[in-house]
Design a protein around this motif. Structure first.
Motif, PDB file in Angstrom:
ATOM      1  N   GLU A  62       0.827  -1.212   0.000  1.00 50.40           N
ATOM      2  CA  GLU A  62       0.000   0.000   0.000  1.00 50.40           C
ATOM      3  C   GLU A  62       0.861   1.260   0.000  1.00 50.40           C
ATOM      4  OE1 GLU A  62      -3.316   0.502  -0.345  1.00 50.40           O
ATOM      5  OE2 GLU A  62      -3.330  -1.643  -0.784  1.00 50.40           O
ATOM      6  N   GLN A  63       1.953   1.242   0.738  1.00 53.92           N
ATOM      7  CA  GLN A  63       2.852   2.399   0.759  1.00 53.92           C
ATOM      8  C   GLN A  63       3.432   2.640  -0.634  1.00 53.92           C
ATOM      9  OE1 GLN A  63       6.352   2.059   3.203  1.00 53.92           O
ATOM     10  NE2 GLN A  63       6.632   4.266   3.256  1.00 53.92           N
ATOM     11  N   LEU A  64       3.788   1.583  -1.316  1.00 52.73           N
ATOM     12  CA  LEU A  64       4.328   1.712  -2.675  1.00 52.73           C
ATOM     13  C   LEU A  64       3.271   2.262  -3.625  1.00 52.73           C
ATOM     14  CD1 LEU A  64       6.613   1.258  -4.699  1.00 52.73           C
ATOM     15  CD2 LEU A  64       5.860  -1.122  -4.892  1.00 52.73           C
ATOM     16  N   PHE A  65       2.059   1.746  -3.550  1.00 54.06           N
ATOM     17  CA  PHE A  65       1.003   2.249  -4.428  1.00 54.06           C
ATOM     18  C   PHE A  65       0.634   3.693  -4.088  1.00 54.06           C
ATOM     19  CE2 PHE A  65      -0.234  -2.307  -5.357  1.00 54.06           C
ATOM     20  CZ  PHE A  65       0.235  -2.267  -6.664  1.00 54.06           C
ATOM     21  N   ASN A  66       0.658   4.046  -2.819  1.00 52.50           N
ATOM     22  CA  ASN A  66       0.403   5.443  -2.439  1.00 52.50           C
ATOM     23  C   ASN A  66       1.455   6.363  -3.047  1.00 52.50           C
ATOM     24  OD1 ASN A  66      -1.870   4.854  -0.939  1.00 52.50           O
ATOM     25  ND2 ASN A  66      -0.777   4.764   1.001  1.00 52.50           N
ATOM     26  N   PHE A  67       2.700   5.921  -3.050  1.00 54.60           N
ATOM     27  CA  PHE A  67       3.770   6.720  -3.658  1.00 54.60           C
ATOM     28  C   PHE A  67       3.548   6.852  -5.161  1.00 54.60           C
ATOM     29  CE2 PHE A  67       7.872   7.263  -5.713  1.00 54.60           C
ATOM     30  CZ  PHE A  67       8.385   8.341  -5.010  1.00 54.60           C
ATOM     31  N   LEU A  68       3.198   5.762  -5.809  1.00 48.99           N
ATOM     32  CA  LEU A  68       3.000   5.791  -7.261  1.00 48.99           C
ATOM     33  C   LEU A  68       1.751   6.583  -7.658  1.00 48.99           C
ATOM     34  CD1 LEU A  68       3.875   2.098  -8.158  1.00 48.99           C
ATOM     35  CD2 LEU A  68       5.224   4.134  -8.712  1.00 48.99           C
ATOM     36  N   ASP A  69       0.754   6.608  -6.798  1.00 46.56           N
ATOM     37  CA  ASP A  69      -0.501   7.294  -7.117  1.00 46.56           C
ATOM     38  C   ASP A  69      -0.453   8.795  -6.889  1.00 46.56           C
ATOM     39  OD1 ASP A  69      -1.662   4.938  -7.880  1.00 46.56           O
ATOM     40  OD2 ASP A  69      -2.689   4.591  -5.973  1.00 46.56           O
ATOM     41  N   ARG A  70       0.571   9.284  -6.230  1.00 52.20           N
ATOM     42  CA  ARG A  70       0.656  10.726  -5.981  1.00 52.20           C
ATOM     43  C   ARG A  70       0.725  11.491  -7.290  1.00 52.20           C
ATOM     44  NH1 ARG A  70       5.570  11.513  -2.183  1.00 52.20           N
ATOM     45  NH2 ARG A  70       5.298   9.485  -1.265  1.00 52.20           N
ATOM     46  N   ASN A  71       0.093  12.646  -7.299  1.00 55.38           N
ATOM     47  CA  ASN A  71       0.144  13.520  -8.466  1.00 55.38           C
ATOM     48  C   ASN A  71       1.277  14.518  -8.255  1.00 55.38           C
ATOM     49  OD1 ASN A  71      -0.234  15.271 -10.569  1.00 55.38           O
ATOM     50  ND2 ASN A  71      -2.413  15.588 -10.204  1.00 55.38           N
ATOM     51  N   HIS A  72       2.288  14.435  -9.081  1.00 54.44           N
ATOM     52  CA  HIS A  72       3.466  15.291  -8.935  1.00 54.44           C
ATOM     53  C   HIS A  72       3.416  16.523  -9.843  1.00 54.44           C
ATOM     54  CE1 HIS A  72       5.570  12.356  -6.432  1.00 54.44           C
ATOM     55  NE2 HIS A  72       5.033  11.442  -7.218  1.00 54.44           N
ATOM     56  N   GLU A  73       2.278  16.746 -10.462  1.00 56.96           N
ATOM     57  CA  GLU A  73       2.145  17.854 -11.411  1.00 56.96           C
ATOM     58  C   GLU A  73       2.305  19.207 -10.724  1.00 56.96           C
ATOM     59  OE1 GLU A  73      -0.889  19.278 -14.953  1.00 56.96           O
ATOM     60  OE2 GLU A  73      -1.111  17.295 -14.052  1.00 56.96           O
ATOM     61  N   THR A  74       1.703  19.392  -9.565  1.00 53.05           N
ATOM     62  CA  THR A  74       1.804  20.666  -8.843  1.00 53.05           C
ATOM     63  C   THR A  74       3.239  20.951  -8.429  1.00 53.05           C
ATOM     64  OG1 THR A  74      -0.432  20.342  -8.007  1.00 53.05           O
ATOM     65  CG2 THR A  74       0.925  21.964  -6.875  1.00 53.05           C
ATOM     66  N   LYS A  75       3.928  19.925  -7.951  1.00 51.87           N
ATOM     67  CA  LYS A  75       5.326  20.106  -7.559  1.00 51.87           C
ATOM     68  C   LYS A  75       6.173  20.485  -8.771  1.00 51.87           C
ATOM     69  CE  LYS A  75       9.171  17.961  -5.076  1.00 51.87           C
ATOM     70  NZ  LYS A  75       9.925  19.152  -5.234  1.00 51.87           N
ATOM     71  N   GLY A  76       5.937  19.830  -9.902  1.00 51.18           N
ATOM     72  CA  GLY A  76       6.674  20.159 -11.127  1.00 51.18           C
ATOM     73  C   GLY A  76       6.417  21.596 -11.556  1.00 51.18           C
ATOM     74  N   TYR A  77       5.171  22.026 -11.461  1.00 55.67           N
ATOM     75  CA  TYR A  77       4.798  23.393 -11.821  1.00 55.67           C
ATOM     76  C   TYR A  77       5.523  24.403 -10.930  1.00 55.67           C
ATOM     77  CZ  TYR A  77       1.759  27.398 -12.842  1.00 55.67           C
ATOM     78  OH  TYR A  77       1.273  28.628 -13.211  1.00 55.67           O
ATOM     79  N   GLU A  78       5.468  24.167  -9.621  1.00 57.22           N
ATOM     80  CA  GLU A  78       6.121  25.082  -8.677  1.00 57.22           C
ATOM     81  C   GLU A  78       7.633  25.087  -8.847  1.00 57.22           C
ATOM     82  OE1 GLU A  78       4.645  23.699  -4.936  1.00 57.22           O
ATOM     83  OE2 GLU A  78       2.678  24.642  -5.234  1.00 57.22           O
ATOM     84  N   ASP A  79       8.213  23.918  -9.133  1.00 56.01           N
ATOM     85  CA  ASP A  79       9.661  23.847  -9.356  1.00 56.01           C
ATOM     86  C   ASP A  79      10.071  24.637 -10.598  1.00 56.01           C
ATOM     87  OD1 ASP A  79      10.007  22.311  -7.105  1.00 56.01           O
ATOM     88  OD2 ASP A  79      10.253  20.405  -8.178  1.00 56.01           O
ATOM     89  N   ALA A  80       9.247  24.594 -11.633  1.00 54.93           N
ATOM     90  CA  ALA A  80       9.554  25.348 -12.854  1.00 54.93           C
ATOM     91  C   ALA A  80       9.509  26.843 -12.589  1.00 54.93           C
ATOM     92  CB  ALA A  80       8.575  24.981 -13.966  1.00 54.93           C
TER      93      ALA A  80
END
Length: 192
Positions: A62-80
Motif C-alpha cells: 500500500e505504501q508503494l502504491f500510495n507513492f505511485l498514485d501521488r500527483n506530482h504535477e503541482t510540484k513540477g509546476y512550482e519547481d519550474a
C-alpha cells in the motif's frame, strides 16, 4: 486544647476585642487566585498527529502504491516557477526515481521480514498441532509472496522506464512544462 482556642482569638490583630465566633474555625484570609497554567504544564496535542481512523502505515505494498498514485504535477509546476532550467527538471526526475527505489527497498525489506516471521509461526504452530492456524498462516504467506512478485515487477518496470512508475514521471514533467509555459505566457505573451 483550650489554650489553642484562646490563642486563636489573639490571631486577629485588626480587632482589639477577642472574637469568639471565629474561635471554632480559624479565620482564613482571602487567597490570591493563581492561574493553573503557572504550575501545571498541560501536554498540547497537535491535530495532525491524532487521526481518528488512520493507523500507522506499514511498509507494505500500500505504501508503494500510495507513492505511485501521488500527483506530482503541482510540484513540477512550482519547481519550474522557482528554477525554469531544464537541467532542474532532469535532477528532480532523478530524485523522484531515487525516492521510488528507496520505497521499493523498504517494501521489499518489509515482506522479507514478514515472510520470515510467518515461517517461524508456521513451524511453531505446526509443532503444537494447530492445523487451522497453520492453514491461515500459509494463506497469509501466499498473499505476501504475491505482493512481493508485484513489487519486483514494479521494480523491474521502473528500471526500464515503463509500467506503473511512468505515471509519476509524466505527471511531474507535465507540471514542469506547464510552469515553463506559464512563465512565458505571463512575461512575454501578455505584453502585447
Amino acid at each position: 486544647m483550650w489554650r489553642f482556642f484562646k490563642n486563636e482569638t489573639k490571631l486577629d490583630p485588626a480587632s482589639s476585642a477577642p472574637n469568639f465566633e471565629g474561635a471554632a474555625a480559624p479565620k482564613i484570609e482571602s487567597s490570591i487566585d493563581i492561574p493553573e497554567r503557572l504550575f501545571i504544564e498541560k501536554e498540547q496535542v497537535e491535530e495532525k498527529d491524532v487521526a481518528p481512523s488512520a493507523g500507522k502505515i506499514e511498509s507494505n505494498i500500500e505504501q508503494l502504491f500510495n507513492f505511485l498514485d501521488r500527483n506530482h504535477e503541482t510540484k513540477g509546476y512550482e519547481d519550474a516557477l522557482m528554477n525554469p532550467d531544464i537541467s532542474h527538471l532532469d535532477q528532480n526526475l532523478m530524485s523522484l526515481k531515487n525516492d521510488l527505489e528507496r520505497t521499493i527497498r523498504r517494501v521489499k525489506t518489509f515482506y522479507e521480514d514478514f515472510t520470515r516471521e510467518i515461517d517461524f509461526h508456521i513451524e511453531s504452530r505446526s509443532r503444537s498441532g494447530l492445523v487451522d492456524i497453520v492453514d491461515e498462516l500459509k494463506m497469509k504467506r501466499s498473499i505476501a509472496e504475491s505482493h512481493m512478485v508485484k513489487v519486483l515487477e514494479i521494480e523491474s518496470d521502473a528500471s526500464n522506464n515503463k509500467g506503473d512508475s511512468q505515471g509519476m514521471i509524466i505527471s511531474y514533467t507535465r507540471g514542469f512544462k506547464n510552469g515553463l509555459s506559464a512563465i512565458s505566457h505571463h512575461s512575454i505573451l501578455k505584453r502585447f
